[in-house]
Design an enzyme around this catalytic site. Sequence first.
Site, PDB file in Angstrom:
ATOM      1  N   SER A  97       0.819  -1.217   0.000  1.00  0.00           N
ATOM      2  CA  SER A  97       0.000   0.000   0.000  1.00  0.00           C
ATOM      3  C   SER A  97       0.849   1.263   0.000  1.00  0.00           C
ATOM      4  O   SER A  97       1.985   1.271   0.480  1.00  0.00           O
ATOM      5  CB  SER A  97      -0.915   0.026   1.225  1.00  0.00           C
ATOM      6  OG  SER A  97      -1.744  -1.101   1.248  1.00  0.00           O
TER       7      SER A  97
HETATM    8  N1  SAH Z   1      -0.665  -5.251   3.950  1.00  0.00           N
HETATM    9  C1  SAH Z   1       0.130  -5.533   2.783  1.00  0.00           C
HETATM   10  C2  SAH Z   1      -0.509  -5.134   1.481  1.00  0.00           C
HETATM   11  C3  SAH Z   1      -1.711  -5.926   1.186  1.00  0.00           C
HETATM   12  S1  SAH Z   1      -2.070  -6.207  -0.499  1.00  0.00           S
HETATM   13  C4  SAH Z   1       1.505  -4.951   2.876  1.00  0.00           C
HETATM   14  O1  SAH Z   1       1.844  -4.305   3.881  1.00  0.00           O
HETATM   15  O2  SAH Z   1       2.288  -5.169   1.955  1.00  0.00           O
HETATM   16  C5  SAH Z   1      -3.461  -7.254  -0.191  1.00  0.00           C
HETATM   17  C6  SAH Z   1      -3.095  -8.668   0.140  1.00  0.00           C
HETATM   18  O3  SAH Z   1      -4.299  -9.348   0.498  1.00  0.00           O
HETATM   19  C7  SAH Z   1      -2.525  -9.452  -1.044  1.00  0.00           C
HETATM   20  O4  SAH Z   1      -1.268  -9.966  -0.721  1.00  0.00           O
HETATM   21  C8  SAH Z   1      -3.545 -10.558  -1.274  1.00  0.00           C
HETATM   22  O5  SAH Z   1      -2.989 -11.777  -1.706  1.00  0.00           O
HETATM   23  C9  SAH Z   1      -4.186 -10.680   0.092  1.00  0.00           C
HETATM   24  N2  SAH Z   1      -5.506 -11.320   0.100  1.00  0.00           N
HETATM   25  C10 SAH Z   1      -6.521 -11.187  -0.789  1.00  0.00           C
HETATM   26  N3  SAH Z   1      -7.583 -11.928  -0.417  1.00  0.00           N
HETATM   27  C11 SAH Z   1      -7.238 -12.548   0.752  1.00  0.00           C
HETATM   28  C12 SAH Z   1      -7.901 -13.447   1.635  1.00  0.00           C
HETATM   29  N4  SAH Z   1      -9.139 -13.901   1.406  1.00  0.00           N
HETATM   30  N5  SAH Z   1      -7.254 -13.862   2.741  1.00  0.00           N
HETATM   31  C13 SAH Z   1      -5.976 -13.441   3.010  1.00  0.00           C
HETATM   32  N6  SAH Z   1      -5.289 -12.598   2.194  1.00  0.00           N
HETATM   33  C14 SAH Z   1      -5.913 -12.153   1.095  1.00  0.00           C
END
Ligand code: SAH
Length: 244
Positions: A97
């Site tokens: 993000s």
């Molecule tokens: N917090 C992260 C950025 C998140 S990007 C950071 O600091 O880098 C969003 C993430 O959510 C992605 O890696 C994606 O694979 C994950 N994601 C999407 N759906 C999900 C689910 N149902 N359960 C767990 N993770 C999920």
Amino acid sequence: MILQDFLMLSGAAIALCCIGACQAAEPIDPAPAPHDGYAESRARMIRQLRDYGIKNQQILNVMARLPRHLFIPAAMRDRSDPYGDHPCPIGHNQTISQPYIVAYMTEKLEIQPDEKILEIGTGSGYQAAILAALGAQVFSIEIIPELAEHARTAVKDQSLSDVQILTGDGYQGWPEHAPFDAIIVTCAPENIPPRLVEQLRDGGRMIVPVGRYSQRLVLLRKRGSQLEITEDLPVRFVPMVPGS
Ligand code: SAH
């Protein structure tokens, strides 16, 4: 480059008028500020966060020290400025993000030392590392196994031991470690996942981007059987995909 997670600044300007100073947590320092050629980039990022209205000095301290670029997998690192005012690709069509969104969501959570925090969407591990460096016990769930593995290494490399990362479906939460003092969701479900609300302690807080095409950050506080829900900034996050 796919930039899937950006903040609409017009919304930010309106919402920022309402932000009060956050209760500060006692931070646990991550590894000392690295002399890695990115010091000026980090300083610029911190100036920008202040300009955007981030006030919590401990969050700013932690972000000034953590080497954000090391949370971006090496193969993706030269695709964009790791400290720029935008999200960056981390592979598998996912993004780390935008720094402002990371700081903003962290500030809104009002983390206290030793609180138990659940993160959904570990991604690069950067948000989890910030929470741990603020003194929280972090439980984070990532659905893509390669990202979970990358994040485990990135967090460990910063000597932040109080982070557990589970490869799995965030919709289920992590009942073995519930209840949580706070939950931060960094991918967007279409609705607030009920199992996550169940796993929040009474008085606990959750911040989650909700919506499919048009998303809003939602702040939620559990009060017994009641939920206090506040709609906040318009945002754009990657979708929270249903587990199989
Ligand atoms: N917090 C992260 C950025 C998140 S990007 C950071 O600091 O880098 C969003 C993430 O959510 C992605 O890696 C994606 O694979 C994950 N994601 C999407 N759906 C999900 C689910 N149902 N359960 C767990 N993770 C999920």
